[in-house]
Structure formats: C-alpha cells, structure tokens
Design a protein around this motif. Structure first.
Motif, short mmCIF file in Angstrom:
data_model
loop_
_atom_site.label_atom_id
_atom_site.label_comp_id
_atom_site.label_asym_id
_atom_site.label_seq_id
_atom_site.Cartn_x
_atom_site.Cartn_y
_atom_site.Cartn_z
N GLY A 1 42.41 58.68 -13.02
CA GLY A 1 41.73 58.83 -14.32
C GLY A 1 41.57 60.27 -14.77
N ALA B 1 44.79 48.21 -6.27
CA ALA B 1 45.75 49.31 -6.13
C ALA B 1 46.67 49.44 -7.34
N PRO C 1 37.90 48.64 -16.04
CA PRO C 1 36.71 49.33 -15.52
C PRO C 1 36.23 50.49 -16.37
N GLY D 1 38.80 56.51 -4.90
CA GLY D 1 38.63 56.11 -6.30
C GLY D 1 37.81 54.84 -6.46
N THR E 1 38.73 59.75 -11.40
CA THR E 1 39.40 59.51 -10.12
C THR E 1 40.69 60.32 -10.17
N ARG E 2 41.48 60.25 -9.09
CA ARG E 2 42.77 60.95 -9.13
C ARG E 2 43.61 60.41 -10.28
N ILE F 1 49.28 52.84 -9.46
CA ILE F 1 49.65 54.25 -9.55
C ILE F 1 49.85 54.65 -11.02
N TYR G 1 52.63 53.50 -18.09
CA TYR G 1 51.42 52.93 -17.49
C TYR G 1 50.92 51.76 -18.36
N HIS H 1 37.20 54.29 -18.44
CA HIS H 1 37.91 55.51 -18.03
C HIS H 1 37.05 56.30 -17.04
N ASN H 2 37.52 56.37 -15.80
CA ASN H 2 36.73 56.93 -14.70
C ASN H 2 37.35 58.19 -14.11
#
Ligand SMILES: NC(=O)c1ccc[n+]([C@@H]2O[C@H](COP(=O)([O-])OP(=O)(O)OC[C@H]3O[C@@H](n4cnc5c(N)ncnc54)[C@H](OP(=O)(O)O)[C@@H]3O)[C@@H](O)[C@H]2O)c1
Length: 231
Positions: free
Chosen positions: A191, A87, A183, A17, A188-189, A89, A153, A185-186
């Motif tokens: 996002g 890091a 950063p 990510g 990744t696992r 989650i 979150y 909205h990307n």
C-alpha cells in the motif's frame, strides 16, 4: 457457528502487512489461528510466540498447486470456521502497454488464479456455515475505475472478483459464507507509506465484518465498514 472460544481460522499470506495483523487480531479474539508464511522467523513467529499456542504457523507458496495439496493433507481432519486468502503482489504502476508478458503472467497467477486454487484446494476443511473470504480491493471494482493508474493490479483484482463469482455460483449450495473484502488503502509494503490507514485500525473493522457476516449465505463484496462495494 462454533462457540466463540472454539472458532478456527486459516489465513494464507500472514508474514507481514494486513495478513500478519489479521492473524494476530483473530487470535486476540480467541480464534485458534493457523497462519501461513513463505519464510522462517520474522514478525509472524514473534506473534505466534506471544499468543501461547493460539496462533500456529504453516508454510505455503500459494502459487504452487503441489504445496497447496500438501497443506490440505497436513490439515486433514481439522475443521475451519474461516478460510481467509490474503496473499497478493503488486508490481508497480506501469501503463498496460509497458507491462511485460512475464510481469502480467506473474501478477495474474499470484492475485487471481492462485487464490481461487487455494480456495478450491482447502474449501473441504471449512464447516457448513463457515466462511471463505478472499482479500480483494476497491481497485478490482470495474465501475469505480475512474482514475488512471495501476492497470495490471486493477485487472488482476477484477479477475479475482470474477473468479470468486464463478466459484460462488458453482458452490451455491454448500452453506458457506463467501466474501470478497476491500480493506481500504493501508500503509504496508504493497500500500505504500502514504496510505491513509494503519492495518491496526482497519483490520479490527475487517474482523468485525467477518464475524457479523458469519452464517450469511451467498457472495458479497464488502469494505471494512461492511458496506457493499459495487462490481
Ligand atoms: N495495502 C493496501 O492498501 C491494500 C488495499 C487493498 C487491498 N489490499 C490487499 O490486501 C492483501 C494484503 O496486502 P498487504 O498490503 O498486506 O501486502 P504486503 O504487505 O505486500 O503483504 C503481502 C503478503 O502476501 C504474501 N504473499 C505474496 N505472494 C505470495 C505467494 N505467492 N505465496 C504466499 N504468500 C504470498 C507475502 O508474503 P512474503 O512476505 O513471503 O512476500 C505477504 O505476507 C493483498 O491481497 C492486497 O492486494 C491491500
């Protein structure tokens, strides 16, 4: 600020990510990068192999105070220009009434308590004038919380921001730049596949912000364009 070719960074949470791309982008820009993971091999190892010693790997489970202490001891004597705690989650989109106590505890420990423990454990490696940055999110902005969803979150990122503000107040005189980074909205696992941004687009912009802010004292909450995110 160190000479451009001599800058050193530590990135926590770089197995995949945004953290993986961040470590690689810093190395591409001639930073000496130490990047952490919880496992062996994978994309971070491939990135380290391709960067010819510019990127080295350490192992740490960020929620373990013992492992943070051991990492600090292994890095004793190093001088960092950038400590970046990336890091975190996500455990899905449940309304808060359906979140179990265990899930609440896990996300708060991982996304709010542990990043600040990491910062406190490792800050003495950061040179005066260096930068301590933590990956936050617009989702942690209380004033921008106007859409339903992702209660836990959002709460954990808001707690992270608040803890970073307390940290910045406590260490106001240390000469270090302090940043919370949103950063965007990307894909990744975390996002998800439908996010608008690819980390390969957003992370170079984030690194531009890190480089532009180097040496500026105090805490800022900035997006990938360097714009202030409201608390
Ligand atoms: N993607 C987005 O749209 C987005 C938007 C705003 C903010 N962010 C923030 O950006 C950061 C990176 O997110 P991402 O999207 O790249 O997520 P990701 O693909 O899920 O990657 C998360 C990274 O954190 C590591 N990690 C998680 N828990 C850890 C722990 N306890 N100890 C050590 N490492 C741990 C993971 O390692 P393993 O591989 O070992 O699990 C992985 O390297 C997070 O802080 C996230 O909240 C993301």
């Amino acid at each position: 600020m160190s000479p451009m070719s001599n800058r050193r960074a530590l990135v926590l949470g770089a197995s995949r990510g945004l953290g993986l791309v961040l470590a690689d982008e810093l190395a591409r820009r001639d930073w000496q990068v130490i990047a952490t993971t919880r496992r062996s091999g994978g994309e971070l190892q491939a990135s380290a192999d391709a960067r010819n010693g510019q990127l080295t790997i350490e192992h740490v489970e960020m929620t373990s105070p013992e492992q943070l202490t051991a990492l600090r001891e292994r890095l004793d004597g190093r001088r960092l220009d950038l400590l970046f705690v990336n890091a975190a989650i996500d455990r899905g989109n449940l309304p808060i009434g359906e979140v179990s106590t265990d899930m609440f505890t896990e996300v708060m420990i991982t996304n709010a308590l542990s990043p600040l423990r990491a910062v406190e454990a490792l800050r003495s490696l950061v040179a005066p004038g260096g930068t301590v940055a933590v990956m936050s999110s617009e989702q942690g902005s209380i004033s921008r919380n106007t859409e339903d969803g992702y209660d836990l979150y959002k709460a954990a990122k808001a707690a992270l921001n608040q803890l970073m503000r307390s940290y910045a107040t406590r260490h106001a005189g240390d000469g270090q730049t302090k940043l919370l980074i949103d950063p965007g909205h990307n894909r990744t696992r975390l996002g998800g596949p439908d996010a608008p941004l690819d980390p390969r687009e957003s992370i170079p912009a984030v690194v531009d912000v890190l480089e532009a802010q180097a040496g500026a004292p105090g805490l800022q909450f900035l997006d990938l364009h360097g714009e202030t995110v409201p608390w």
